[in-house]
Design a protein around this motif. Sequence first.
Motif, short mmCIF file in Angstrom:
data_model
loop_
_atom_site.label_atom_id
_atom_site.label_comp_id
_atom_site.label_asym_id
_atom_site.label_seq_id
_atom_site.Cartn_x
_atom_site.Cartn_y
_atom_site.Cartn_z
N GLY A 114 0.77 -1.24 0.00
CA GLY A 114 0.00 0.00 0.00
C GLY A 114 0.80 1.28 0.00
N GLN A 115 2.14 1.20 0.14
CA GLN A 115 2.89 2.45 0.18
C GLN A 115 2.79 3.23 -1.12
OE1 GLN A 115 3.95 -0.68 0.55
NE2 GLN A 115 6.08 -0.80 1.01
N SER A 116 2.84 2.57 -2.27
CA SER A 116 2.75 3.27 -3.56
C SER A 116 1.40 3.96 -3.70
CB SER A 116 2.95 2.30 -4.73
OG SER A 116 4.25 1.77 -4.70
N GLU A 117 0.34 3.26 -3.35
CA GLU A 117 -1.00 3.83 -3.45
C GLU A 117 -1.16 5.01 -2.49
OE1 GLU A 117 -1.14 -0.31 -4.99
OE2 GLU A 117 -0.30 0.59 -3.18
N LEU A 118 -0.58 4.90 -1.29
CA LEU A 118 -0.64 6.00 -0.33
C LEU A 118 0.06 7.22 -0.89
CD1 LEU A 118 -1.24 7.24 2.44
CD2 LEU A 118 0.89 6.19 3.26
N VAL A 119 1.28 7.06 -1.38
CA VAL A 119 2.03 8.19 -1.91
C VAL A 119 1.30 8.81 -3.10
CG1 VAL A 119 4.17 8.84 -3.08
CG2 VAL A 119 4.26 7.41 -1.04
N GLU A 120 0.76 7.97 -3.98
CA GLU A 120 0.04 8.49 -5.14
C GLU A 120 -1.19 9.28 -4.71
OE1 GLU A 120 -0.67 5.04 -7.57
OE2 GLU A 120 1.45 4.92 -8.15
N ALA A 121 -1.90 8.83 -3.68
CA ALA A 121 -3.07 9.57 -3.20
C ALA A 121 -2.65 10.88 -2.54
CB ALA A 121 -3.87 8.71 -2.21
N LEU A 122 -1.55 10.85 -1.77
CA LEU A 122 -1.09 12.06 -1.10
C LEU A 122 -0.60 13.12 -2.08
CD1 LEU A 122 0.87 10.55 1.93
CD2 LEU A 122 -1.40 11.60 1.95
N THR A 123 -0.07 12.68 -3.21
CA THR A 123 0.47 13.62 -4.20
C THR A 123 -0.51 13.97 -5.30
OG1 THR A 123 1.46 11.80 -5.46
CG2 THR A 123 2.86 12.89 -3.80
N GLY A 124 -1.72 13.41 -5.26
CA GLY A 124 -2.74 13.72 -6.26
C GLY A 124 -2.67 12.89 -7.52
N LEU A 125 -1.82 11.87 -7.54
CA LEU A 125 -1.71 11.01 -8.72
C LEU A 125 -2.79 9.93 -8.76
CD1 LEU A 125 2.16 10.55 -8.85
CD2 LEU A 125 0.74 12.01 -10.32
N ARG A 126 -3.44 9.69 -7.63
CA ARG A 126 -4.49 8.68 -7.54
C ARG A 126 -5.62 9.27 -6.69
NH1 ARG A 126 -4.49 2.75 -7.70
NH2 ARG A 126 -2.28 2.90 -8.22
N THR A 127 -6.84 9.06 -7.11
CA THR A 127 -7.99 9.55 -6.36
C THR A 127 -8.35 8.55 -5.27
OG1 THR A 127 -8.81 10.65 -8.34
CG2 THR A 127 -10.38 10.32 -6.55
N PRO A 128 -8.39 9.01 -4.02
CA PRO A 128 -8.78 8.10 -2.93
C PRO A 128 -10.22 7.65 -3.10
CG PRO A 128 -7.88 10.17 -2.07
CD PRO A 128 -8.06 10.35 -3.53
N SER A 129 -10.52 6.45 -2.61
CA SER A 129 -11.90 5.96 -2.60
C SER A 129 -12.73 6.76 -1.62
CB SER A 129 -11.93 4.48 -2.20
OG SER A 129 -11.11 3.74 -3.07
N SER A 130 -12.12 7.10 -0.49
CA SER A 130 -12.78 7.95 0.49
C SER A 130 -11.71 8.58 1.38
CB SER A 130 -13.81 7.16 1.32
OG SER A 130 -13.16 6.18 2.10
N GLY A 131 -12.15 9.52 2.20
CA GLY A 131 -11.24 10.23 3.06
C GLY A 131 -10.84 11.56 2.43
N ARG A 132 -9.91 12.23 3.09
CA ARG A 132 -9.53 13.56 2.66
C ARG A 132 -8.03 13.76 2.74
NH1 ARG A 132 -11.23 17.67 6.51
NH2 ARG A 132 -9.39 18.85 6.07
N VAL A 133 -7.46 14.45 1.75
CA VAL A 133 -6.06 14.86 1.78
C VAL A 133 -6.03 16.38 1.69
CG1 VAL A 133 -3.85 14.80 0.58
CG2 VAL A 133 -5.27 12.75 0.64
N ALA A 134 -5.28 17.02 2.58
CA ALA A 134 -5.15 18.47 2.57
C ALA A 134 -3.68 18.85 2.50
CB ALA A 134 -5.80 19.07 3.81
N LEU A 135 -3.36 19.72 1.57
CA LEU A 135 -2.00 20.25 1.43
C LEU A 135 -2.06 21.70 1.84
CD1 LEU A 135 0.90 19.77 0.54
CD2 LEU A 135 0.21 20.37 -1.78
N GLY A 136 -1.45 22.03 2.98
CA GLY A 136 -1.57 23.38 3.51
C GLY A 136 -3.03 23.67 3.78
N ALA A 137 -3.53 24.74 3.20
CA ALA A 137 -4.93 25.11 3.39
C ALA A 137 -5.81 24.51 2.31
CB ALA A 137 -5.07 26.63 3.37
N ARG A 138 -5.20 23.86 1.30
CA ARG A 138 -5.99 23.29 0.20
C ARG A 138 -6.41 21.86 0.53
NH1 ARG A 138 -1.72 24.42 -4.20
NH2 ARG A 138 -1.86 22.19 -4.30
N THR A 139 -7.59 21.47 0.08
CA THR A 139 -8.11 20.11 0.28
C THR A 139 -8.23 19.41 -1.05
OG1 THR A 139 -9.33 20.85 2.21
CG2 THR A 139 -9.99 18.77 1.24
#
Length: 139
Positions: A114-139
Amino acid sequence: MFDELTEAGKTIIFISHKLSEVTAAADEVTVLRDGENVGTVDTDDVDDTELAELMVGREVLFDTEKSPVDAGAVGLAARDLVVEDDRGVRAVDGVDLEVAEGEVFGVAGVDGNGQSELVEALTGLRTPSSGRVALGART
């Protein structure tokens, strides 16, 4: 387990970077650096400092004095992050994390966990199935 094998007359080759594990498990240690044998020593005759120096080719400081650092504002956050792999199988399940600005954050694990999928979701390369990622003030 090692004791049983050695008592049965078996030879064990144990590869690790963890000095305490090596010295606890082995009678002898051979250090390779850049693919070259730089020395073989008896574990009874060497300490972690000497082994580390053989490994890196210079003096190694194990204890360094560092001033405490106050973490800055949250630069990256994930809340209840769920990410599926390319087969549709859940690779990340409910991850929560916060990384402060200027902080170094590492993800480790055996490949395929799952590390590749996690990194891809955190960097915007993969859309999460659910949950939220926020970079600074952006979501």
